[in-house]
Scaffold this motif. Structure first.
Motif, PDB file in Angstrom:
ATOM      1  N   SER A 151     110.219  73.592  69.247  1.00  0.00           N
ATOM      2  CA  SER A 151     110.332  72.727  68.068  1.00  0.00           C
ATOM      3  C   SER A 151     108.974  72.238  67.585  1.00  0.00           C
ATOM      4  O   SER A 151     108.834  71.799  66.450  1.00  0.00           O
ATOM      5  CB  SER A 151     111.209  71.510  68.384  1.00  0.00           C
ATOM      6  N   GLY A 152     107.979  72.284  68.465  1.00  0.00           N
ATOM      7  CA  GLY A 152     106.665  71.729  68.140  1.00  0.00           C
ATOM      8  C   GLY A 152     106.507  70.286  68.590  1.00  0.00           C
ATOM      9  O   GLY A 152     105.450  69.679  68.404  1.00  0.00           O
ATOM     10  N   ALA A 153     107.558  69.718  69.186  1.00  0.00           N
ATOM     11  CA  ALA A 153     107.524  68.304  69.562  1.00  0.00           C
ATOM     12  C   ALA A 153     106.515  68.011  70.661  1.00  0.00           C
ATOM     13  O   ALA A 153     105.869  66.960  70.639  1.00  0.00           O
ATOM     14  CB  ALA A 153     108.913  67.839  69.992  1.00  0.00           C
ATOM     15  N   LEU A 154     106.359  68.922  71.628  1.00  0.00           N
ATOM     16  CA  LEU A 154     105.386  68.665  72.688  1.00  0.00           C
ATOM     17  C   LEU A 154     103.990  68.547  72.099  1.00  0.00           C
ATOM     18  O   LEU A 154     103.258  67.601  72.410  1.00  0.00           O
ATOM     19  CB  LEU A 154     105.431  69.762  73.760  1.00  0.00           C
ATOM     20  N   ASP A 155     103.616  69.478  71.229  1.00  0.00           N
ATOM     21  CA  ASP A 155     102.301  69.401  70.583  1.00  0.00           C
ATOM     22  C   ASP A 155     102.170  68.133  69.759  1.00  0.00           C
ATOM     23  O   ASP A 155     101.121  67.483  69.769  1.00  0.00           O
ATOM     24  CB  ASP A 155     102.066  70.621  69.689  1.00  0.00           C
ATOM     25  N   ALA A 156     103.227  67.752  69.050  1.00  0.00           N
ATOM     26  CA  ALA A 156     103.180  66.554  68.217  1.00  0.00           C
ATOM     27  C   ALA A 156     102.972  65.300  69.062  1.00  0.00           C
ATOM     28  O   ALA A 156     102.177  64.417  68.699  1.00  0.00           O
ATOM     29  CB  ALA A 156     104.461  66.432  67.397  1.00  0.00           C
ATOM     30  N   VAL A 157     103.653  65.217  70.199  1.00  0.00           N
ATOM     31  CA  VAL A 157     103.489  64.044  71.071  1.00  0.00           C
ATOM     32  C   VAL A 157     102.111  64.055  71.721  1.00  0.00           C
ATOM     33  O   VAL A 157     101.479  63.004  71.864  1.00  0.00           O
ATOM     34  CB  VAL A 157     104.630  63.965  72.108  1.00  0.00           C
ATOM     35  N   GLU A 158     101.604  65.225  72.072  1.00  0.00           N
ATOM     36  CA  GLU A 158     100.238  65.303  72.607  1.00  0.00           C
ATOM     37  C   GLU A 158      99.226  64.806  71.574  1.00  0.00           C
ATOM     38  O   GLU A 158      98.287  64.090  71.913  1.00  0.00           O
ATOM     39  CB  GLU A 158      99.904  66.731  73.045  1.00  0.00           C
ATOM     40  N   HIS A 159      99.434  65.158  70.307  1.00  0.00           N
ATOM     41  CA  HIS A 159      98.544  64.659  69.243  1.00  0.00           C
ATOM     42  C   HIS A 159      98.669  63.143  69.106  1.00  0.00           C
ATOM     43  O   HIS A 159      97.667  62.444  68.897  1.00  0.00           O
ATOM     44  CB  HIS A 159      98.844  65.341  67.915  1.00  0.00           C
ATOM     45  N   LEU A 160      99.890  62.634  69.208  1.00  0.00           N
ATOM     46  CA  LEU A 160     100.105  61.191  69.134  1.00  0.00           C
ATOM     47  C   LEU A 160      99.391  60.491  70.290  1.00  0.00           C
ATOM     48  O   LEU A 160      98.734  59.456  70.085  1.00  0.00           O
ATOM     49  CB  LEU A 160     101.604  60.880  69.150  1.00  0.00           C
ATOM     50  N   ILE A 161      99.488  61.036  71.480  1.00  0.00           N
ATOM     51  CA  ILE A 161      98.787  60.466  72.637  1.00  0.00           C
ATOM     52  C   ILE A 161      97.284  60.447  72.374  1.00  0.00           C
ATOM     53  O   ILE A 161      96.609  59.431  72.606  1.00  0.00           O
ATOM     54  CB  ILE A 161      99.112  61.257  73.926  1.00  0.00           C
ATOM     55  N   ASP A 162      96.756  61.562  71.885  1.00  0.00           N
ATOM     56  CA  ASP A 162      95.322  61.635  71.581  1.00  0.00           C
ATOM     57  C   ASP A 162      94.920  60.594  70.540  1.00  0.00           C
ATOM     58  O   ASP A 162      93.896  59.915  70.695  1.00  0.00           O
ATOM     59  CB  ASP A 162      94.942  63.031  71.085  1.00  0.00           C
ATOM     60  N   ASP A 163      95.717  60.462  69.481  1.00  0.00           N
ATOM     61  CA  ASP A 163      95.406  59.483  68.427  1.00  0.00           C
ATOM     62  C   ASP A 163      95.402  58.058  68.974  1.00  0.00           C
ATOM     63  O   ASP A 163      94.510  57.256  68.657  1.00  0.00           O
ATOM     64  CB  ASP A 163      96.419  59.585  67.276  1.00  0.00           C
ATOM     65  N   LEU A 164      96.389  57.734  69.781  1.00  0.00           N
ATOM     66  CA  LEU A 164      96.453  56.395  70.378  1.00  0.00           C
ATOM     67  C   LEU A 164      95.282  56.154  71.318  1.00  0.00           C
ATOM     68  O   LEU A 164      94.699  55.062  71.335  1.00  0.00           O
ATOM     69  CB  LEU A 164      97.780  56.212  71.115  1.00  0.00           C
ATOM     70  N   ALA A 165      94.918  57.171  72.100  1.00  0.00           N
ATOM     71  CA  ALA A 165      93.784  57.030  73.023  1.00  0.00           C
ATOM     72  C   ALA A 165      92.482  56.836  72.256  1.00  0.00           C
ATOM     73  O   ALA A 165      91.649  56.000  72.637  1.00  0.00           O
ATOM     74  CB  ALA A 165      93.696  58.249  73.936  1.00  0.00           C
ATOM     75  N   VAL A 166      92.290  57.585  71.175  1.00  0.00           N
ATOM     76  CA  VAL A 166      91.088  57.425  70.347  1.00  0.00           C
ATOM     77  C   VAL A 166      91.030  56.009  69.787  1.00  0.00           C
ATOM     78  O   VAL A 166      89.974  55.361  69.799  1.00  0.00           O
ATOM     79  CB  VAL A 166      91.054  58.485  69.219  1.00  0.00           C
ATOM     80  N   ARG A 167      92.170  55.504  69.298  1.00  0.00           N
ATOM     81  CA  ARG A 167      92.216  54.134  68.769  1.00  0.00           C
ATOM     82  C   ARG A 167      91.875  53.119  69.861  1.00  0.00           C
ATOM     83  O   ARG A 167      91.106  52.179  69.641  1.00  0.00           O
ATOM     84  CB  ARG A 167      93.597  53.848  68.188  1.00  0.00           C
ATOM     85  N   ALA A 168      92.436  53.314  71.048  1.00  0.00           N
ATOM     86  CA  ALA A 168      92.156  52.386  72.149  1.00  0.00           C
ATOM     87  C   ALA A 168      90.682  52.408  72.514  1.00  0.00           C
ATOM     88  O   ALA A 168      90.063  51.348  72.705  1.00  0.00           O
ATOM     89  CB  ALA A 168      93.013  52.754  73.367  1.00  0.00           C
ATOM     90  N   HIS A 169      90.100  53.599  72.615  1.00  0.00           N
ATOM     91  CA  HIS A 169      88.670  53.694  72.961  1.00  0.00           C
ATOM     92  C   HIS A 169      87.798  53.080  71.875  1.00  0.00           C
ATOM     93  O   HIS A 169      86.797  52.422  72.183  1.00  0.00           O
ATOM     94  CB  HIS A 169      88.282  55.153  73.219  1.00  0.00           C
ATOM     95  N   ALA A 170      88.171  53.264  70.610  1.00  0.00           N
ATOM     96  CA  ALA A 170      87.397  52.665  69.516  1.00  0.00           C
ATOM     97  C   ALA A 170      87.440  51.143  69.605  1.00  0.00           C
ATOM     98  O   ALA A 170      86.422  50.471  69.406  1.00  0.00           O
ATOM     99  CB  ALA A 170      87.934  53.147  68.171  1.00  0.00           C
ATOM    100  N   LEU A 171      88.609  50.593  69.909  1.00  0.00           N
ATOM    101  CA  LEU A 171      88.725  49.139  70.046  1.00  0.00           C
ATOM    102  C   LEU A 171      87.976  48.634  71.272  1.00  0.00           C
ATOM    103  O   LEU A 171      87.371  47.549  71.235  1.00  0.00           O
ATOM    104  CB  LEU A 171      90.198  48.730  70.097  1.00  0.00           C
ATOM    105  N   LEU A 172      87.985  49.403  72.355  1.00  0.00           N
ATOM    106  CA  LEU A 172      87.186  49.015  73.523  1.00  0.00           C
ATOM    107  C   LEU A 172      85.704  49.041  73.195  1.00  0.00           C
ATOM    108  O   LEU A 172      84.945  48.180  73.643  1.00  0.00           O
ATOM    109  CB  LEU A 172      87.479  49.937  74.709  1.00  0.00           C
TER     110      LEU A 172
END
Length: 197
Positions: A151-172
């Protein structure tokens, strides 16, 4: 933190009892609301804020660090959900597909339903039947994994994880942190998201 966890637990129980699969976008938002209120709060955001306060950093610094903890905690739980379906039992210590057998209403399941070409087709039906089926075999789990990946959902969730991690690192990075604390928190943030168990 205690109040948020209680609310998160209540939402988790409520989500398990509500209809699932009729509106995948709403399902995903409910799943994300649960993990933000429950896991993100107690696993990352609140402990980071308490650490800043205990270190004498003050309320403003604590709020900045807590803001980084919210996307980090969400990414942490999303990684846990991916591992609950795709993790290696020898590494995770949990049987493969355990989250499927438990019927967990996760973002990855909601994304799969949203991304399937036919929301009422054979794949959606198979996924719905697998959720909560304690008798799922390893072959059944592998079939569901195939539906999720296809379905592409695994890739989509991996991208979501990456986006959230980038946001967290930027805030840190924006937080007023000194070494060695900055380096330790950065390492912990990577460990929380880039893990196999």
């Amino acid at each position: 933190m205690q109040s948020e966890v209680v609310v998160g637990q209540y939402l988790d129980v409520l989500v398990q009892a509500e209809p699932w699969g009729d509106d995948p976008a709403a399902d995903e938002e409910r799943a994300r609301r649960v993990l933000r209120a429950k896991t993100a709060s107690y696993s990352a955001a609140a402990p980071l804020a308490m650490g800043a306060l205990l270190a004498g950093r003050g309320a403003e610094a604590a709020a900045g660090i807590e803001a980084a903890g919210l996307p980090l905690g969400e990414a942490f739980q999303l990684r846990d959900d991916v591992l609950g379906v795709f993790g290696d039992p020898a590494v995770t210590g949990k049987p493969a597909g355990d989250d499927l057998r438990e019927g967990k209403r996760t973002v990855i399941v909601a994304r799969t339903l949203a991304m399937l070409p036919d929301p009422h087709g054979a794949e959606a039906t198979a996924l719905g039947a697998a959720l909560g089926d304690q008798a799922l075999t390893d072959e059944d789990v592998e079939r569901v994994r195939g539906i999720i990946v296809g379905s592409g959902a695994l890739d989509a969730v991996e991208h979501l994880i990456d986006d959230l991690a980038v946001r967290a690192h930027a805030l840190l990075d924006l937080a007023d942190l000194s070494e060695p604390g900055r380096g330790v928190l950065t390492d912990l943030a990577h460990a929380a998201v880039d893990r196999a168990a």
